[in-house]
Design a protein around this motif. Structure first.
Motif, PDB file in Angstrom:
ATOM      1  N   PHE A  64      25.892  23.312   8.285  1.00 47.56           N
ATOM      2  CA  PHE A  64      25.687  23.948   6.990  1.00 47.56           C
ATOM      3  C   PHE A  64      26.969  24.647   6.531  1.00 47.56           C
ATOM      4  O   PHE A  64      27.834  24.995   7.344  1.00 47.56           O
ATOM      5  CB  PHE A  64      24.525  24.931   7.043  1.00 47.56           C
ATOM      6  N   ARG A  92      24.668  30.776   3.191  1.00 44.21           N
ATOM      7  CA  ARG A  92      24.526  29.585   4.044  1.00 44.21           C
ATOM      8  C   ARG A  92      23.804  28.516   3.221  1.00 44.21           C
ATOM      9  O   ARG A  92      22.671  28.710   2.792  1.00 44.21           O
ATOM     10  CB  ARG A  92      23.734  29.941   5.309  1.00 44.21           C
ATOM     11  N   THR A  95      23.204  24.115   2.184  1.00 39.80           N
ATOM     12  CA  THR A  95      23.271  22.714   2.585  1.00 39.80           C
ATOM     13  C   THR A  95      24.526  22.099   1.975  1.00 39.80           C
ATOM     14  O   THR A  95      25.191  22.699   1.115  1.00 39.80           O
ATOM     15  CB  THR A  95      22.043  21.936   2.095  1.00 39.80           C
ATOM     16  N   ALA A 104      20.107  26.908   2.754  1.00 38.14           N
ATOM     17  CA  ALA A 104      19.900  26.146   3.982  1.00 38.14           C
ATOM     18  C   ALA A 104      18.556  26.488   4.610  1.00 38.14           C
ATOM     19  O   ALA A 104      18.106  27.640   4.552  1.00 38.14           O
ATOM     20  CB  ALA A 104      21.019  26.430   4.972  1.00 38.14           C
TER      21      ALA A 104
END
Length: 398
Positions: free
Chosen positions: A210, A236, A238, A244
């Motif tokens: 990630f 964080r 994708t 994520a």
């Protein structure tokens, strides 16, 4: 649930450092030569300094206060200067292609530059960059699947915000990397507030695949403590820019909060995330990041042991000694570039603890912006001196 991470090994029989350094600033004390030194100066932090005293650093366990021991850190040997590369202007971030070619962002020109076999070439300008103050073309990250998708990610300041885009980097580079072709940028994440200072800008893919993003508070002090604001955070995401899975707050990109201006991100061999961060006029920090952790800004800085906030592992009471920017971890040592401190800090790590920092090259090469580990074991450190900017190739004996 914390993200699943895997250990990242840094095995090398010998470690080299390649430094591209910039901007002049304050010098610290000269220190004394370290064992094995060849022209580098090293100065070891002393224990329990008075805030603002100019003492290089203090160590904190995160639970029991600054260390009172003056024990020497894990033995470190001084880097040795090998060569120098010129031809960069306000370089900010470096990533390395599979063949070892370095791709470097230039903040104010918005250019991507390549360095291969000591030759600097221009790849092209990133569209939409609006430089100003500390903003411009900032952090770079290479897709974990670069061999197939060819994606290069960039964090940059646009007309109204800071944002992240990805672009395909086509071509083999050729002699000196001159025949790369840059595809059209696709913005995957936007809305991070901009200002003349505190724009954050460091991005990096973690061992979990990630994208981690360090943001600044953009001079909006209400943002770092607000889970729904993007400023003063580590995010964080994708690879497509969505929050994520497994983030600490549902459907939210925020991974940690209470930051002032995150400048460096790196993982140790056990998959723990560390981050460097600017303090105001005191208390620069090296932090061990916990999912959902609150690091205190603007309520606290450093390691004050206040309930609800996580203490820094290393605190530099005087920002003249550090202003830590880029961060890399090699084996059990964290390397930080220092801007005002004009040196390379080396911090021995032992699990979740950090030992006394050692400074190298104090005042010799200017303000170090970033440090990045190359595939061959070299460590590149970028700086912003402007008169001119250059890269030093260093080796650390092992």
């Amino acid at each position: 649930m914390p993200p699943a991470v895997t250990a990242r090994a840094h095995a090398a029989l010998s470690l080299s450092l390649a430094l591209a350094l910039s901007l002049s600033g304050c010098t610290g004390d000269g220190g004394v030569p370290a064992p094995g030194s060849t022209g580098a100066t090293a100065n070891r932090a002393t224990a329990t300094p008075t805030p603002g005293s100019g003492t290089p650093a203090t160590r904190s366990s995160g639970t029991s206060g600054p260390a009172t021991s003056s024990a020497a850190p894990t033995p470190l040997r001084a880097p040795e200067v090998r060569s120098r590369i010129e031809g960069l202007q306000i370089p900010w971030s470096t990533v390395f292609l599979p063949d070892g070619t370095a791709v470097i962002s230039e903040r104010d020109s918005a250019l991507l530059r390549s360095v291969r076999d000591g030759k600097v070439s221009t790849i092209g300008a990133v569209p939409g960059v609006v430089p100003g103050g500390e903003g411009g073309l900032l952090g770079l990250a290479l897709s974990p699947g670069f061999a197939s998708d060819r994606y290069l990610y960039a964090y940059f300041t646009a007309a109204d915000d800071n944002r992240i885009a990805r672009m395909r980097l086509e071509g083999s580079g050729g002699a000196g990397g001159a025949d790369f072709r840059l595809g059209e940028p696709e913005v995957i994440f936007s809305g991070m507030s901009k200002a003349s200072t505190h724009n954050g800008g460091r991005i990096r893919f973690g061992p979990d695949g990630f994208l981690y993003v360090g943001t600044g508070d953009s001079q909006r002090r209400e943002q770092p403590q607000d889970r729904n604001a993007l400023g003063g955070k580590i995010l964080r995401l994708t690879k497509d820019g969505a929050p994520a899975p497994g983030n600490p707050f549902p459907n939210n990109p925020v991974y940690s909060l209470g930051h002032r201006n995150v400048q460096g991100l790196a993982w140790d061999s056990q998959g723990r995330l560390w981050a460097s961060e600017f303090g105001p006029d005191v208390n620069d920090e090296l932090n061990l990041i916990q999912p959902g952790g609150n690091y205190g800004w603007p309520e606290v800085t450093g390691a004050p042991h206040r309930d609800g906030f996580i203490d820094a592992k290393i605190v530099w009471p005087s920002t003249a000694d550090s202003s830590p920017s880029g961060l890399e971890i090699v084996g059990s040592t964290a390397y930080l570039g220092a801007l005002r401190g004009q040196r390379l800090w080396a911090v021995p790590l032992d699990g979740e603890n950090a030992g006394n920092p050692v400074g190298y090259f104090t005042g010799q090469f200017g303000r170090i912006r970033n440090v990045s580990l190359a595939p061959n074991g070299d460590l590149w450190a970028l700086s912003n001196n402007q008169n001119p900017d250059f890269a030093l190739i260093l080796r650390i004996p092992r």
